[in-house]
Design a protein around this motif. Structure first.
Motif, PDB file in Angstrom:
ATOM      1  N   TYR A  74       0.843  -1.180   0.000  1.00 29.03           N
ATOM      2  CA  TYR A  74       0.000   0.000   0.000  1.00 29.03           C
ATOM      3  C   TYR A  74       0.889   1.244   0.000  1.00 29.03           C
ATOM      4  CZ  TYR A  74      -3.622  -3.197   1.716  1.00 29.03           C
ATOM      5  OH  TYR A  74      -4.518  -4.237   1.870  1.00 29.03           O
ATOM      6  N   ARG A  75       0.335   2.307  -0.547  1.00 30.37           N
ATOM      7  CA  ARG A  75       1.053   3.577  -0.570  1.00 30.37           C
ATOM      8  C   ARG A  75       0.117   4.679  -0.105  1.00 30.37           C
ATOM      9  NH1 ARG A  75       3.239   4.788  -6.244  1.00 30.37           N
ATOM     10  NH2 ARG A  75       1.070   5.248  -6.793  1.00 30.37           N
ATOM     11  N   ARG A 122      -4.645   6.097   1.628  1.00 35.73           N
ATOM     12  CA  ARG A 122      -3.818   4.923   1.344  1.00 35.73           C
ATOM     13  C   ARG A 122      -4.457   4.101   0.236  1.00 35.73           C
ATOM     14  NH1 ARG A 122      -1.670   2.949   6.684  1.00 35.73           N
ATOM     15  NH2 ARG A 122      -3.886   2.824   7.168  1.00 35.73           N
ATOM     16  N   GLU A 123      -3.636   3.622  -0.687  1.00 36.34           N
ATOM     17  CA  GLU A 123      -4.133   2.823  -1.794  1.00 36.34           C
ATOM     18  C   GLU A 123      -3.241   1.601  -1.985  1.00 36.34           C
ATOM     19  OE1 GLU A 123      -3.680   4.586  -5.685  1.00 36.34           O
ATOM     20  OE2 GLU A 123      -1.694   5.379  -5.216  1.00 36.34           O
ATOM     21  N   VAL A 124      -3.833   0.557  -2.538  1.00 35.26           N
ATOM     22  CA  VAL A 124      -3.057  -0.630  -2.869  1.00 35.26           C
ATOM     23  C   VAL A 124      -2.332  -0.373  -4.185  1.00 35.26           C
ATOM     24  CG1 VAL A 124      -3.163  -3.058  -3.499  1.00 35.26           C
ATOM     25  CG2 VAL A 124      -4.647  -2.186  -1.709  1.00 35.26           C
ATOM     26  N   VAL A 125      -1.050  -0.669  -4.242  1.00 33.83           N
ATOM     27  CA  VAL A 125      -0.311  -0.541  -5.495  1.00 33.83           C
ATOM     28  C   VAL A 125       0.065  -1.899  -6.081  1.00 33.83           C
ATOM     29  CG1 VAL A 125       0.586   1.743  -4.928  1.00 33.83           C
ATOM     30  CG2 VAL A 125       1.937  -0.272  -4.372  1.00 33.83           C
ATOM     31  N   ALA A 126       0.141  -2.916  -5.246  1.00 32.29           N
ATOM     32  CA  ALA A 126       0.477  -4.256  -5.725  1.00 32.29           C
ATOM     33  C   ALA A 126      -0.069  -5.274  -4.742  1.00 32.29           C
ATOM     34  CB  ALA A 126       1.994  -4.423  -5.860  1.00 32.29           C
ATOM     35  N   TYR A 175      -0.782  -5.500 -10.184  1.00 31.74           N
ATOM     36  CA  TYR A 175      -0.323  -4.132  -9.989  1.00 31.74           C
ATOM     37  C   TYR A 175      -1.361  -3.140 -10.504  1.00 31.74           C
ATOM     38  CZ  TYR A 175       3.926  -6.878  -9.866  1.00 31.74           C
ATOM     39  OH  TYR A 175       4.866  -7.834  -9.562  1.00 31.74           O
ATOM     40  N   ILE A 176      -1.368  -1.954  -9.911  1.00 28.69           N
ATOM     41  CA  ILE A 176      -2.169  -0.899 -10.504  1.00 28.69           C
ATOM     42  C   ILE A 176      -1.443  -0.419 -11.754  1.00 28.69           C
ATOM     43  CG2 ILE A 176      -3.205  -0.233  -8.311  1.00 28.69           C
ATOM     44  CD1 ILE A 176      -1.287   2.187  -8.270  1.00 28.69           C
ATOM     45  N   SER A 177      -2.184   0.210 -12.646  1.00 30.23           N
ATOM     46  CA  SER A 177      -1.608   0.587 -13.936  1.00 30.23           C
ATOM     47  C   SER A 177      -0.458   1.576 -13.783  1.00 30.23           C
ATOM     48  CB  SER A 177      -2.690   1.177 -14.838  1.00 30.23           C
ATOM     49  OG  SER A 177      -3.309   2.296 -14.231  1.00 30.23           O
ATOM     50  N   ALA A 178      -0.514   2.415 -12.751  1.00 38.53           N
ATOM     51  CA  ALA A 178       0.503   3.451 -12.578  1.00 38.53           C
ATOM     52  C   ALA A 178       1.889   2.887 -12.287  1.00 38.53           C
ATOM     53  CB  ALA A 178       0.090   4.415 -11.469  1.00 38.53           C
ATOM     54  N   VAL A 179       1.945   1.642 -11.786  1.00 38.98           N
ATOM     55  CA  VAL A 179       3.243   1.077 -11.428  1.00 38.98           C
ATOM     56  C   VAL A 179       3.582  -0.160 -12.247  1.00 38.98           C
ATOM     57  CG1 VAL A 179       2.949   1.951  -9.082  1.00 38.98           C
ATOM     58  CG2 VAL A 179       2.446  -0.464  -9.570  1.00 38.98           C
TER      59      VAL A 179
END
Length: 114
Positions: free
Chosen positions: A37-38, A45-49, A59-63
């Motif tokens: 999370y980031r 806070r959001e999940v990134v992976a 993964y989210i598209s941004a990463v």
């Protein structure tokens, strides 16, 4: 009480790399889907992976294409390899279960700036 311990953050210029680590009790790491999370400044806070117990990661598209989640059950540790860092990757990074989160750890700070 279960304790999650993140480490590996730091300051990087754009384009740099960092590898984050998170120590997770093995009875969780090998049965639950975990998330990285980031929390960016001023944002939620959001999940990134995510990484499943079998090692499959999303993964989210941004990463996507820049970050790689992995784990080593023998070391009770999950990792987030972050390459080609961008300023928008700045934030505090946490690990936790994807569902039914445990108590949050301290997180590890990542700052990306030129």
């Amino acid at each position: 009480q279960v304790q999650l311990v993140e480490s590996g953050g730091g300051f990087m210029h754009p384009g740099g790399s960092l590898r984050l680590s998170c120590v997770v009790p093995i009875n969780i790491l090998n049965v639950d889907t975990m998330g990285w999370y980031r929390q960016a400044p001023g944002k939620q806070r959001e999940v990134v992976a995510t990484i499943r117990e079998d090692g499959f990661a999303t993964y989210i598209s941004a990463v996507k294409g820049r970050f790689t989640a992995s784990k080593d059950d023998a070391k009770n540790t999950m990792y987030l390899q972050m390459n080609n860092l961008k300023p928008e990757d700045t934030g505090i990074y946490y690990c936790n279960r994807l569902y039914r989160q445990l108590s949050w750890g301290q997180g590890t700070q990542v700052a990306v700036s030129s």
